[in-house]
Design a protein around this motif. Structure first.
Motif, PDB file in Angstrom:
ATOM      1  N   GLY A  73       0.818  -1.203   0.000  1.00  0.00           N
ATOM      2  CA  GLY A  73       0.000   0.000   0.000  1.00  0.00           C
ATOM      3  C   GLY A  73       0.855   1.258   0.000  1.00  0.00           C
ATOM      4  N   PHE A  74       0.321   2.336  -0.557  1.00  0.00           N
ATOM      5  CA  PHE A  74       1.104   3.566  -0.675  1.00  0.00           C
ATOM      6  C   PHE A  74       1.355   4.230   0.668  1.00  0.00           C
ATOM      7  CE2 PHE A  74      -0.100   3.098  -5.086  1.00  0.00           C
ATOM      8  CZ  PHE A  74       1.004   3.584  -5.761  1.00  0.00           C
ATOM      9  N   SER A  75       0.659   3.787   1.713  1.00  0.00           N
ATOM     10  CA  SER A  75       0.904   4.367   3.037  1.00  0.00           C
ATOM     11  C   SER A  75       2.323   4.090   3.517  1.00  0.00           C
ATOM     12  CB  SER A  75      -0.098   3.808   4.047  1.00  0.00           C
ATOM     13  OG  SER A  75       0.031   2.401   4.158  1.00  0.00           O
ATOM     14  N   VAL A  76       2.942   3.023   2.978  1.00  0.00           N
ATOM     15  CA  VAL A  76       4.299   2.689   3.388  1.00  0.00           C
ATOM     16  C   VAL A  76       5.301   3.745   2.932  1.00  0.00           C
ATOM     17  CG1 VAL A  76       4.996   1.393   1.331  1.00  0.00           C
ATOM     18  CG2 VAL A  76       5.891   0.740   3.557  1.00  0.00           C
ATOM     19  N   MET A  77       4.906   4.596   1.984  1.00  0.00           N
ATOM     20  CA  MET A  77       5.793   5.617   1.442  1.00  0.00           C
ATOM     21  C   MET A  77       5.812   6.906   2.268  1.00  0.00           C
ATOM     22  SD  MET A  77       7.227   4.289  -1.237  1.00  0.00           S
ATOM     23  CE  MET A  77       7.792   5.668  -2.236  1.00  0.00           C
ATOM     24  N   ARG A  78       5.090   6.906   3.375  1.00  0.00           N
ATOM     25  CA  ARG A  78       5.099   8.097   4.216  1.00  0.00           C
ATOM     26  C   ARG A  78       6.495   8.379   4.737  1.00  0.00           C
ATOM     27  NH1 ARG A  78      -0.257   6.537   7.768  1.00  0.00           N
ATOM     28  NH2 ARG A  78      -1.820   7.012   6.155  1.00  0.00           N
ATOM     29  N   THR A  79       6.890   9.629   4.654  1.00  0.00           N
ATOM     30  CA  THR A  79       8.222  10.028   5.118  1.00  0.00           C
ATOM     31  C   THR A  79       8.199  11.486   5.557  1.00  0.00           C
ATOM     32  OG1 THR A  79      10.547  10.271   4.482  1.00  0.00           O
ATOM     33  CG2 THR A  79       8.912  10.644   2.761  1.00  0.00           C
TER      34      THR A  79
END
Length: 327
Positions: free
Chosen positions: A70-76
């Motif tokens: 999921g794209f939530s893993v790309m939070r930075t």
């Protein structure tokens, strides 16, 4: 992508250091082949276009991982650092890929061994890290190795050699930022951001010289992109399993691998001065890597003593040799 299927089977029972060694051997095979592939494809496809496809393939490679996680893993919280690192990475490619269009692959690989030297200089100048006499001496020796390779030749080749040196400088900057980012971001996230941002940054350069590749060229571009991506994945995993100094001792494999593949595909033979200069550069880079590893172990030991004073009596490092402070 936390674990490949063969890590759950063949490699699971091996010691961590052995797994790190095997990953680094794979990375050297990929990176050695990559230089030759760039040189081969650059004869038909503009280098800036090759840069775009190389990064696009990396984006495609990580797409399944993003679909699962999921794209939530790309939070930075460090998006600006990701942008800066990717811009520097593109500049490194902008220098390296065109140089390989005219420079023998083995010579380009040899000069690229200067990256750790420039990383050490950058750490001293910009990160205010304390670099002492021994490491400065190693840097000077490494630069002498560069001069052995950069002997007077045709002007066009001289410019290409200079571009590889400039590429090594940019790569050193990228490495310094990566070291900082791994403290807060997952390596897969860093790689995914790098692929996406570098694809965006390289697209305008590719469009300026665009020539739609035919099917045969497309196959070579796909092979190039997969080789680069797999090499990066293997390189990152090698460092997650083994000590940096042990891993860097294997980096010299890139030269014979690249030289053999260049001879098979392109009929190129490395000259003796390239080999001599590569040995000098690599030896100084390896010395720096080993000294940094020793200092890192001392820092970890000092932190352990702060948390638990009893390790002073039990720990493996009870005395520090005086010369260890002269690095």
């Amino acid at each position: 992508m936390k674990r490949f299927w063969f890590e759950n089977t063949y490699l699971r029972e091996l010691p961590s250091g052995t797994r790190g060694t095997l990953w680094m051997v794979l990375a050297c095979l990929m990176f050695g082949a990559l230089a030759v592939l760039i040189r081969r494809v650059a004869q038909q496809v503009p280098p800036f276009e090759i840069i775009f496809f190389r990064n696009l393939v990396q984006v495609i490679f990580f797409a399944p991982w993003l679909a699962v996680r999921g794209f939530s893993v790309m939070r930075t919280a460090r998006i600006k650092t990701h942008v800066t690192r990717s811009a520097i990475g593109v500049m490194a490619m902008v220098c390296f890929f065109p140089a390989l269009a005219v420079l023998p692959a083995a010579q380009a690989i040899a000069i690229s061994f200067t990256t750790p030297l420039f990383a050490t200089i950058g750490a001293a100048l910009f990160l205010r890290e304390h670099v002492r006499a021994r490491r400065w001496t190693a840097i000077v020796i490494g630069l002498v190795g560069v001069m052995v390779i950069l002997r007077p030749e045709a002007a066009a080749v001289g410019r290409a050699q200079g571009l590889v040196v400039l590429s090594a400088m940019f790569m050193a900057g990228s490495i310094l930022l990566t070291k900082s980012m791994t403290r807060t971001d997952d390596p897969n996230v860093i790689a995914a951001y790098t692929g996406a941002l570098m694809t965006v940054f390289s697209l305008p350069l590719a469009l300026a010289v665009w020539r739609t590749p035919d099917l045969e060229q497309g196959k070579w571009l796909l092979a190039l992109g997969l080789t680069a991506t797999l090499g990066q994945v293997a390189f990152n995993r090698a460092f997650s399993h083994a000590d940096a100094s042990a891993i860097m001792a294997l980096d010299f494999l890139r030269l014979p691998v690249g030289a053999i593949i260049a001879f098979v595909l392109l009929g190129e033979r490395p000259d003796r001065w390239t080999i001599v200069g590569a040995v000098v550069i690599f030896s100084s880079s390896l010395y720096i890597a080993r000294r940094e590893a020793r200092m890192a172990r001392r820092v970890r030991h000092a932190q352990a003593m702060t948390l638990d004073p009893s390790v002073v009596a039990e720990g493996p490092i009870q005395k520090v040799r005086p010369e260890a402070h002269n690095d």
